[in-house]
Structures are given as C-alpha cells and as structure tokens.
Design a protein around this motif. Structure first.
Motif, mmCIF file in Angstrom:
data_model
loop_
_atom_site.group_PDB
_atom_site.id
_atom_site.type_symbol
_atom_site.label_atom_id
_atom_site.label_comp_id
_atom_site.label_asym_id
_atom_site.label_seq_id
_atom_site.Cartn_x
_atom_site.Cartn_y
_atom_site.Cartn_z
ATOM 1 N N UNK A 17 0.829 -1.210 0.000
ATOM 2 C CA UNK A 17 0.000 0.000 0.000
ATOM 3 C C UNK A 17 0.857 1.251 0.000
ATOM 4 N N UNK A 18 2.015 1.201 0.665
ATOM 5 C CA UNK A 18 2.904 2.369 0.662
ATOM 6 C C UNK A 18 3.434 2.626 -0.752
ATOM 7 N N UNK A 19 3.831 1.536 -1.443
ATOM 8 C CA UNK A 19 4.320 1.700 -2.811
ATOM 9 C C UNK A 19 3.221 2.245 -3.715
ATOM 10 N N UNK A 20 1.991 1.744 -3.531
ATOM 11 C CA UNK A 20 0.859 2.245 -4.323
ATOM 12 C C UNK A 20 0.632 3.725 -4.075
ATOM 13 N N UNK A 21 0.797 4.168 -2.834
ATOM 14 C CA UNK A 21 0.596 5.591 -2.514
ATOM 15 C C UNK A 21 1.617 6.454 -3.230
ATOM 16 N N UNK A 22 2.873 5.996 -3.276
ATOM 17 C CA UNK A 22 3.893 6.752 -3.996
ATOM 18 C C UNK A 22 3.566 6.857 -5.482
ATOM 19 N N UNK A 23 3.043 5.777 -6.054
ATOM 20 C CA UNK A 23 2.726 5.810 -7.480
ATOM 21 C C UNK A 23 1.548 6.719 -7.758
ATOM 22 N N UNK A 24 0.536 6.693 -6.856
ATOM 23 C CA UNK A 24 -0.645 7.507 -7.116
ATOM 24 C C UNK A 24 -0.384 8.987 -6.883
ATOM 25 N N UNK A 25 0.643 9.313 -6.114
ATOM 26 C CA UNK A 25 0.942 10.718 -5.836
ATOM 27 C C UNK A 25 1.283 11.472 -7.112
ATOM 28 N N UNK A 26 1.848 10.758 -8.077
ATOM 29 C CA UNK A 26 2.259 11.405 -9.296
ATOM 30 C C UNK A 26 1.066 11.795 -10.152
ATOM 31 N N UNK A 27 -0.060 11.093 -9.943
ATOM 32 C CA UNK A 27 -1.208 11.336 -10.812
ATOM 33 C C UNK A 27 -2.031 12.547 -10.390
ATOM 34 N N UNK A 28 -1.571 13.288 -9.384
ATOM 35 C CA UNK A 28 -2.353 14.440 -8.933
ATOM 36 C C UNK A 28 -2.432 15.478 -10.043
ATOM 37 N N UNK A 29 -1.287 15.743 -10.700
ATOM 38 C CA UNK A 29 -1.316 16.728 -11.779
ATOM 39 C C UNK A 29 -0.470 16.186 -12.918
ATOM 40 N N UNK A 30 -1.118 15.806 -14.010
ATOM 41 C CA UNK A 30 -0.377 15.168 -15.088
ATOM 42 C C UNK A 30 0.325 16.156 -15.993
ATOM 43 N N UNK A 31 0.083 17.483 -15.821
ATOM 44 C CA UNK A 31 0.704 18.444 -16.729
ATOM 45 C C UNK A 31 2.117 18.780 -16.349
ATOM 46 N N UNK A 32 2.535 18.403 -15.135
ATOM 47 C CA UNK A 32 3.900 18.735 -14.723
ATOM 48 C C UNK A 32 4.843 17.766 -15.392
ATOM 49 N N UNK A 33 5.807 18.247 -16.179
ATOM 50 C CA UNK A 33 6.766 17.315 -16.796
ATOM 51 C C UNK A 33 7.731 16.778 -15.751
ATOM 52 N N UNK A 34 7.845 15.488 -15.719
ATOM 53 C CA UNK A 34 8.605 14.834 -14.652
ATOM 54 C C UNK A 34 9.538 13.822 -15.271
ATOM 55 N N UNK A 35 10.812 14.048 -15.160
ATOM 56 C CA UNK A 35 11.809 13.059 -15.566
ATOM 57 C C UNK A 35 11.709 12.748 -17.056
ATOM 58 N N UNK A 36 11.831 13.805 -17.885
ATOM 59 C CA UNK A 36 11.694 13.594 -19.327
ATOM 60 C C UNK A 36 13.025 13.657 -20.042
ATOM 61 N N UNK A 37 14.123 13.533 -19.307
ATOM 62 C CA UNK A 37 15.426 13.698 -19.950
ATOM 63 C C UNK A 37 15.663 12.642 -21.014
ATOM 64 N N UNK A 38 15.413 11.372 -20.655
ATOM 65 C CA UNK A 38 15.753 10.325 -21.602
ATOM 66 C C UNK A 38 14.767 10.298 -22.765
#
Lengths: 92, 138
Positions: A17-38
């Motif tokens: 459940x802790x891992x799931x919480x970390x993954x869902x935290x990213x879905x709060x705002x999908x417009x923020x570019x996150x880790x797009x270097x590669x």
C-alpha cells in the motif's frame, strides 16, 4: 506458527500500500513534466543514431539492447526447464 | 480431432498465408509495429496448426532445441561485432557514414534471428506439453 504468518502477510500488505501511494501521488497533476530527460533525447536523436523509423524498435534493439538479451535468455531458460522436468518424470 | 478430412485440407490451404504474414511482420520490424517477438509467435502458431489437425508429426525435440541454441549464440555474436568497429558493445556495427538503407541491415538481421529463436522455442514448448499429456499422439 499461524501468528507469524498473519503478521508477515500484514507487513507485506502494508508495504504494497505504501508503494501504491507513492505511485498515485504522481497522478495528482499530469501536466507537470517529470523526468523527461531520456525521452527527449530518444525522440530528438533516435532516427539519426539508429536507422529505424520506429522508436520502439530503436529502444529495444539499440539503446536498451541489454534487456532484450535477458528477454531472449528468459524464453530459452523456460523451455529448457520444462524439458528437464519432462525428462525427469519420464525416467521414473 | 485428428481424423477430419475437412480440417486437414483447410489447414493446408491457410498455412502458407499465416507463414507469409508472420514473415512480413518480422522483416518490417523497424518500419511498422511488429518485430522479432511478435512475428515469431505468429509463425509458431502457423506451424502448430498442422500438428493439431494431424498432418505433421515430430519425433525429435532435441534437434529443434539445438537450432535454438545456435540462434541464441548468433544473436550474441552479431551484437558483439560492434566492439571491433566502434569500440562499444551492443550497438550498430556499421559506422554512421553510410546511408540509412545500409545501416538498416543490422536491425533486420537482429529481428530475423530473434524471430527464429522465438518460433523454435514456442514450437518445442507446446510439443513437450502435448507429449506429456499423453492424449495427443504426436
């Protein structure tokens, strides 16, 4: 003995459940570019470095070919494992 | 399942088209969706069609697995050729001076080797399961 098993299962569920919480935290705002270097690097230089028009082929046959080798090894090992157990059972 | 004449004739008619479709998907792996893994599964399905209706029989599975081992070593060998020309592992061994049409040959070769490997592996796997079950007389 069963008390140990219940507490181990509970710990595993809490960790998942802790891992799931970390993954869902990213879905709060999908417009923020996150880790797009590669991804920017692959899209910009993909066609010129490798010779393919298909970016997926580009990645799994040139930039990340090491993982493809392990994929092929996995298929090979599964077939040889099944053959081993078939021979062991036949010899009984 | 093995004694129906209609099934045997129709599967013999469909079989070359399935193999051709799989080969197109393997060879055009760097221009369109597809590639080695997907095309290999399609060709294995076409080969297994003839086993299911009773047209073909296979006696030695060891020979199929011997060819698969050679293809795996060939995959490693072709990808490691780039150590001699570029000094780097697991990349294209043709240098960047040549046009795209010549550099594509590396990707096509890799796709064909992977396709053959997946075909033989899946074919042997299903054959082992059928022999083990005992109900099909393969």
């Amino acid at each position: 003995m069963s008390k140990k098993k219940i507490s181990k299962d509970a710990l595993l569920i809490i960790l998942l459940l802790v891992i799931l919480a970390f993954q869902l935290y990213r879905l709060i705002d999908l417009d923020i570019p996150y880790n797009t270097l590669s991804s920017e690097l692959y899209l910009a230089h993909g066609v010129q470095d490798t010779a393919s028009m298909n970016f997926v082929t580009d990645i799994y046959l040139d930039y990340r070919f090491f993982d493809t080798i392990f994929e092929a090894t996995l298929l090979f090992m599964s077939v040889s494992g099944v053959l081993y157990f078939y021979r062991a059972k036949e010899g009984e | 399942m093995g004694n129906s004449t209609i099934l045997k004739i129709i599967s013999l008619v469909v079989f070359p088209f399935v193999i051709l479709f799989g080969l197109i998907i393997i060879v055009n792996g760097d221009l369109s969706p597809g590639g080695g893994f997907q095309g290999g599964v399609i060709i294995a399905t076409g080969l297994l069609l003839l086993i299911f209706v009773g047209v073909e029989k296979v006696d030695e599975i060891d020979r199929i697995l011997k060819y698969e081992k050679f293809l795996f070593l060939a995959l490693l060998a072709v990808s490691m050729l780039s150590v001699f020309t570029k000094g780097d592992f697991f990349t294209n061994f043709i240098s960047s001076d040549y046009p795209i049409e010549i550099r594509r040959l590396y990707l096509i070769a890799l796709n064909v080797i992977i396709g053959g490997k997946v075909t033989l592996g899946l074919y042997a796997l299903i054959l082992i399961y059928m022999k083990d079950g005992g109900s099909y007389d393969v």
